[in-house]
Motif scaffolding. Sequence first.
Motif, PDB file in Angstrom:
ATOM      1  N   ILE A 189       1.987   3.527   1.984  1.00  0.00           N
ATOM      2  CA  ILE A 189       1.431   2.261   1.480  1.00  0.00           C
ATOM      3  C   ILE A 189       2.107   1.088   2.161  1.00  0.00           C
ATOM      4  O   ILE A 189       1.444   0.143   2.605  1.00  0.00           O
ATOM      5  CB  ILE A 189       1.597   2.147  -0.047  1.00  0.00           C
ATOM      6  N   ILE A 190       3.444   1.193   2.215  1.00  0.00           N
ATOM      7  CA  ILE A 190       4.188   0.112   2.872  1.00  0.00           C
ATOM      8  C   ILE A 190       3.691  -0.055   4.304  1.00  0.00           C
ATOM      9  O   ILE A 190       3.484  -1.178   4.777  1.00  0.00           O
ATOM     10  CB  ILE A 190       5.702   0.392   2.860  1.00  0.00           C
ATOM     11  N   VAL A 206       0.170  -1.698   4.285  1.00  0.00           N
ATOM     12  CA  VAL A 206       0.221  -3.124   3.969  1.00  0.00           C
ATOM     13  C   VAL A 206       0.848  -3.902   5.115  1.00  0.00           C
ATOM     14  O   VAL A 206       0.379  -4.989   5.488  1.00  0.00           O
ATOM     15  CB  VAL A 206       0.996  -3.361   2.645  1.00  0.00           C
ATOM     16  N   ASP A 259       0.903 -12.124   0.436  1.00  0.00           N
ATOM     17  CA  ASP A 259       2.226 -12.099  -0.191  1.00  0.00           C
ATOM     18  C   ASP A 259       2.109 -11.802  -1.678  1.00  0.00           C
ATOM     19  O   ASP A 259       2.851 -10.985  -2.217  1.00  0.00           O
ATOM     20  CB  ASP A 259       2.938 -13.443   0.005  1.00  0.00           C
ATOM     21  N   GLN A 286       1.292  -8.277  -2.103  1.00  0.00           N
ATOM     22  CA  GLN A 286       2.481  -7.449  -1.869  1.00  0.00           C
ATOM     23  C   GLN A 286       3.389  -7.450  -3.095  1.00  0.00           C
ATOM     24  O   GLN A 286       3.877  -6.408  -3.544  1.00  0.00           O
ATOM     25  CB  GLN A 286       3.254  -7.990  -0.665  1.00  0.00           C
ATOM     26  N   GLU A 287       3.606  -8.620  -3.605  1.00  0.00           N
ATOM     27  CA  GLU A 287       4.479  -8.761  -4.781  1.00  0.00           C
ATOM     28  C   GLU A 287       3.949  -7.958  -5.958  1.00  0.00           C
ATOM     29  O   GLU A 287       4.686  -7.164  -6.574  1.00  0.00           O
ATOM     30  CB  GLU A 287       4.553 -10.234  -5.157  1.00  0.00           C
ATOM     31  N   LEU A 334       1.821  -5.576  -5.930  1.00  0.00           N
ATOM     32  CA  LEU A 334       1.834  -4.145  -5.632  1.00  0.00           C
ATOM     33  C   LEU A 334       3.238  -3.576  -5.793  1.00  0.00           C
ATOM     34  O   LEU A 334       3.434  -2.476  -6.324  1.00  0.00           O
ATOM     35  CB  LEU A 334       1.313  -3.932  -4.204  1.00  0.00           C
ATOM     36  N   SER A 335       4.191  -4.358  -5.292  1.00  0.00           N
ATOM     37  CA  SER A 335       5.584  -3.924  -5.386  1.00  0.00           C
ATOM     38  C   SER A 335       6.005  -3.757  -6.847  1.00  0.00           C
ATOM     39  O   SER A 335       6.616  -2.750  -7.224  1.00  0.00           O
ATOM     40  CB  SER A 335       6.501  -4.941  -4.697  1.00  0.00           C
ATOM     41  N   PHE A 336       5.631  -4.747  -7.631  1.00  0.00           N
ATOM     42  CA  PHE A 336       5.948  -4.663  -9.051  1.00  0.00           C
ATOM     43  C   PHE A 336       5.349  -3.399  -9.648  1.00  0.00           C
ATOM     44  O   PHE A 336       6.006  -2.668 -10.400  1.00  0.00           O
ATOM     45  CB  PHE A 336       5.397  -5.873  -9.821  1.00  0.00           C
ATOM     46  N   ILE A 377       4.397  -0.722  -8.124  1.00  0.00           N
ATOM     47  CA  ILE A 377       4.987   0.516  -7.603  1.00  0.00           C
ATOM     48  C   ILE A 377       6.325   0.817  -8.286  1.00  0.00           C
ATOM     49  O   ILE A 377       6.623   1.960  -8.633  1.00  0.00           O
ATOM     50  CB  ILE A 377       5.154   0.409  -6.079  1.00  0.00           C
ATOM     51  N   THR A 378       7.142  -0.254  -8.414  1.00  0.00           N
ATOM     52  CA  THR A 378       8.522  -0.004  -8.852  1.00  0.00           C
ATOM     53  C   THR A 378       8.675   0.055 -10.376  1.00  0.00           C
ATOM     54  O   THR A 378       9.652   0.574 -10.881  1.00  0.00           O
ATOM     55  CB  THR A 378       9.457  -1.090  -8.297  1.00  0.00           C
ATOM     56  N   PRO A 385      14.550   0.180  -4.149  1.00  0.00           N
ATOM     57  CA  PRO A 385      13.756  -1.051  -4.210  1.00  0.00           C
ATOM     58  C   PRO A 385      14.445  -2.157  -5.008  1.00  0.00           C
ATOM     59  O   PRO A 385      14.052  -2.436  -6.140  1.00  0.00           O
ATOM     60  CB  PRO A 385      12.463  -0.597  -4.879  1.00  0.00           C
ATOM     61  N   ASN A 444      11.102  -6.791  -3.580  1.00  0.00           N
ATOM     62  CA  ASN A 444       9.745  -6.502  -3.086  1.00  0.00           C
ATOM     63  C   ASN A 444       9.823  -5.496  -1.944  1.00  0.00           C
ATOM     64  O   ASN A 444      10.474  -5.727  -0.934  1.00  0.00           O
ATOM     65  CB  ASN A 444       9.140  -7.830  -2.590  1.00  0.00           C
ATOM     66  N   VAL A 445       9.236  -4.338  -2.172  1.00  0.00           N
ATOM     67  CA  VAL A 445       9.409  -3.211  -1.247  1.00  0.00           C
ATOM     68  C   VAL A 445       8.998  -3.584   0.179  1.00  0.00           C
ATOM     69  O   VAL A 445       9.610  -3.168   1.155  1.00  0.00           O
ATOM     70  CB  VAL A 445       8.655  -1.961  -1.728  1.00  0.00           C
ATOM     71  N   PHE A 446       7.991  -4.354   0.285  1.00  0.00           N
ATOM     72  CA  PHE A 446       7.489  -4.717   1.627  1.00  0.00           C
ATOM     73  C   PHE A 446       8.495  -5.610   2.337  1.00  0.00           C
ATOM     74  O   PHE A 446       8.791  -5.426   3.514  1.00  0.00           O
ATOM     75  CB  PHE A 446       6.155  -5.433   1.517  1.00  0.00           C
ATOM     76  N   SER A 450      10.296   4.394  -4.658  1.00  0.00           N
ATOM     77  CA  SER A 450       9.671   3.547  -5.675  1.00  0.00           C
ATOM     78  C   SER A 450      10.577   3.306  -6.871  1.00  0.00           C
ATOM     79  O   SER A 450      10.402   2.386  -7.651  1.00  0.00           O
ATOM     80  CB  SER A 450       8.354   4.174  -6.138  1.00  0.00           C
ATOM     81  N   ARG A 451      11.521   4.123  -6.981  1.00  0.00           N
ATOM     82  CA  ARG A 451      12.404   3.994  -8.135  1.00  0.00           C
ATOM     83  C   ARG A 451      13.842   4.266  -7.709  1.00  0.00           C
ATOM     84  O   ARG A 451      14.082   5.028  -6.782  1.00  0.00           O
ATOM     85  CB  ARG A 451      12.048   4.979  -9.236  1.00  0.00           C
ATOM     86  N   THR A 508      11.482  -3.065 -14.729  1.00  0.00           N
ATOM     87  CA  THR A 508      10.644  -3.648 -13.671  1.00  0.00           C
ATOM     88  C   THR A 508      10.728  -2.851 -12.372  1.00  0.00           C
ATOM     89  O   THR A 508       9.837  -2.899 -11.543  1.00  0.00           O
ATOM     90  CB  THR A 508      11.059  -5.102 -13.361  1.00  0.00           C
ATOM     91  N   GLY A 509      11.842  -2.110 -12.209  1.00  0.00           N
ATOM     92  CA  GLY A 509      11.980  -1.323 -10.984  1.00  0.00           C
ATOM     93  C   GLY A 509      12.754  -2.059  -9.910  1.00  0.00           C
ATOM     94  O   GLY A 509      13.506  -1.448  -9.161  1.00  0.00           O
ATOM     95  N   SER A 510      12.550  -3.375  -9.765  1.00  0.00           N
ATOM     96  CA  SER A 510      13.320  -4.106  -8.746  1.00  0.00           C
ATOM     97  C   SER A 510      13.880  -5.362  -9.391  1.00  0.00           C
ATOM     98  O   SER A 510      13.351  -5.857 -10.386  1.00  0.00           O
ATOM     99  CB  SER A 510      12.435  -4.468  -7.563  1.00  0.00           C
ATOM    100  N   ALA A 519      11.741  -8.526  -9.589  1.00  0.00           N
ATOM    101  CA  ALA A 519      10.674  -8.423 -10.591  1.00  0.00           C
ATOM    102  C   ALA A 519      11.181  -8.792 -11.962  1.00  0.00           C
ATOM    103  O   ALA A 519      10.479  -9.433 -12.738  1.00  0.00           O
ATOM    104  CB  ALA A 519      10.099  -7.023 -10.581  1.00  0.00           C
TER     105      ALA A 519
END
Lengths: 519, 289
Positions: free
Chosen positions: A75-76, A79, A110, A113-114, A116-118, A120-121, B28, B31-33, B60-61, B167-169, B172
């Motif tokens: 995914i990364i 994107v 952006d 991405q944010e 999505l990141s949220f 995902i994590t 993470p 923001n992973v990206f 992811s975690r 939140t994971g990160s 977040a």
Amino acid sequence: MKKKLKPFIIGMVLILLVGIVTAAVLIRSATSEIDKVSGLHQMDTMRRHVLDSFWSIYKTVLDAEKGRGQDINAIIESVGHIKRSTATCNECHSADLVVEKVAELDARMDQFQEALSFFITTSANANRVDKLGIEAIQRGSDVLSLVEELSNLSATQMQRSVETMLRRVYYASYVFYATLTILCAFGIYLATMLVRSITRPVNALIDSTRMIADGKLGYRVEGLEEDEFGLLAANFNSMSEELRKSYTELGESNSRLKVEIAEHEKAERERQKLLEELIQARKLEAVGTLAGGIAHEFNNLLQSIQVSAEFMALSGASNEKHRKHLGVILNASARGADLTKRLLTFSRNIENEMRPMNLTGALTQVWITLKDTMPNNIDFRLANEQRALWIVGDVAAIDQILLNLVLNASDAMKNGGSITLTLSLCGEEELPAGVEIRREQGVALIQISDTGHGMDEETRSKIFEPFFTTKAVGIGTGLGLAISYGVVKSHGGQIECLSAPGRGTTFRIWLPLISPLKS
Amino acid sequence: MRKLMLLLTLLAFATPCMAEDFVLGLIPEQNVFKQVERYKPLARYLSTKIGMDVKISMLSRYGNILESFSSGRMDGAFWGSFTGALAVEKLGIIPLARPLYPDNISTYKGLIFVKKGSGLDSMAKLKGKRFAFVDRATTAGFLFPLALLKEQNAGPYETYFSSHFFTGSHDAAILSVLRGEADGGAAKDLIYDMMVKEKPDLADKLTIIAESEPVPSNTLGVRKDLPREVIKLLREALLAMDKDPEGIAAIKEFGAVKFLSTSEEDYQPVFKMARRGGVNFREYDYVNK
């Protein structure tokens, strides 16, 4: 010729250049449009690419477990790929609208991405997970819609660009055709001008040669330009002028030749005349000699007859008839003697007694002698006012010829008239041409003119020939004028007869004078 | 001839294009990206130094990292302080180096924060409110607030707060409080500072109500069965990075100044915190609930 055409040729070259340049410019701009179009096509490709990436992400995201598990790297990657694709937009575009839109796209990416990141994590709270998932999808949709919008924009732009390009190409082709047409027209005009510039002078020259052939020498070709033809014309003109000059010169020399020929002919005629005169003189001489010879013998014979006849007459021959016959014999013989005497006189002309004599006296004497014997209807005049004019000559001969001429004149006027006997001094200028005579001491002119019936040309020309007479046989001997001719000639003079039918006759005798003191 | 063939064969094997992969794991923290983008230059640089293709694997975690590591799918990772301590205990990883950030920061602190003006100025005040953790496997994002609660004798966190989530990160968690999704949150100060740098007005919107002791920042630690040679090269590369112009460029993009040598010793504060929070590493369950 060239001067006139130079502007045209330059014009043609200019038009050609303008046409080519314009067409080239148009084509160039058209091809640049092509670049634009291809760029826009790339946009479309990118859009699809983005779409594909998004779908794969969505699929992963929607699958809750997977979405937050192992495939995160993929995914990364996706994107990141999308982000990079959208980043390239700004490399080419500088228009405000586009830059703005791309910046917005960037921002939305952006946000996506944010979110999505949220998503995902995040973990634990299931509601939260779903909520975040939904939000991520929403953010994604925002991106997609913008991408769609941009794609439409680019599609429209592409359309416009294609149209513009086509239009430009059409223009280019129009320009090309127009240029061709104009060039053709120019070319035809130019060709015509060129041809005319050759045929016109050529025709002029042809005409001029015809002129020359027709005899108009000196004809000039005018009005040609200063080029090769002009040069030809100039040379032609000078040639024509030369011809005329030569012709004129030839004409002149021709005339001169003619004059010379005339003179030669005249001389020839003179010679001929002299020859004839010589022949005439010789004839006369011959005849004279012959006549003299015969006459002498004849005279003797006649003497015998006369003597015998006289004797018979004296001896008292008896009868009447005999006397008559004797008379005839005596008469005839006397006449014969007379004739012989004449002949002798003629021949004796060669043996003249030449001594200084007075013409004036001679003439006067003749006039006195004859005036009484003239018939009444003839008026015999003497015009002799001159003082003594002396010549070297034979008195008897002179007398004879004068007598002869006067008698001839009177014979020509049976019905009356007048005879004029003139003696004058002939001036230099009064001497007719052709009279060859010694003139140092002067020249005398004797004229015997009458108003008789005259003579025609044929008769006049033969008048001095021996034995030529107009009188009947037995009456004229035809020797009188011949003798006169000889006498005059032996005196160094000239005799001439002027006559015309019905106008009378004039005899002219020129004789060279001597100074009275000569002896 | 034989010798030549041998030589060629050896050379063939020695060429870099036969390099193996070195899987570098990342947790993470943000923001992973963005994080991947941040670590990429570093990875590229290290690849050139150790002769192996350093591949970034984002997790992811926080929790995953231990599984990934133990199942042998990673060779090294940038461990968080908690996860690092866990790994040292459970897996026996070898810590190598950690980044030194500008202003001489090589450690970080945990922060508890609330929205400015909310009046919630202590953990006690947060009772019955919504709280945003990061991950059970983070120091700043879990262990620290846990320790604070334990000191208060608050009881299980699941009941203390009205609601909570992971939140994971770290960023977040910060954003959750900012957006009003939670009343209080916990995150590490480095991430907090990074965010403030990006958006300065952030500092005006949040109030920090607690700070922890400093703990080592994310450290690169490798699996213990990695070839000695590689470990050596890696350690040397990291520690000498700030002296190499290419290395400096990579570090700058990463956001640090240089790398410092790190060992088990540096994790002591974490262990201490764990004891305070009543966490037994050996038996710790790091699955977020």
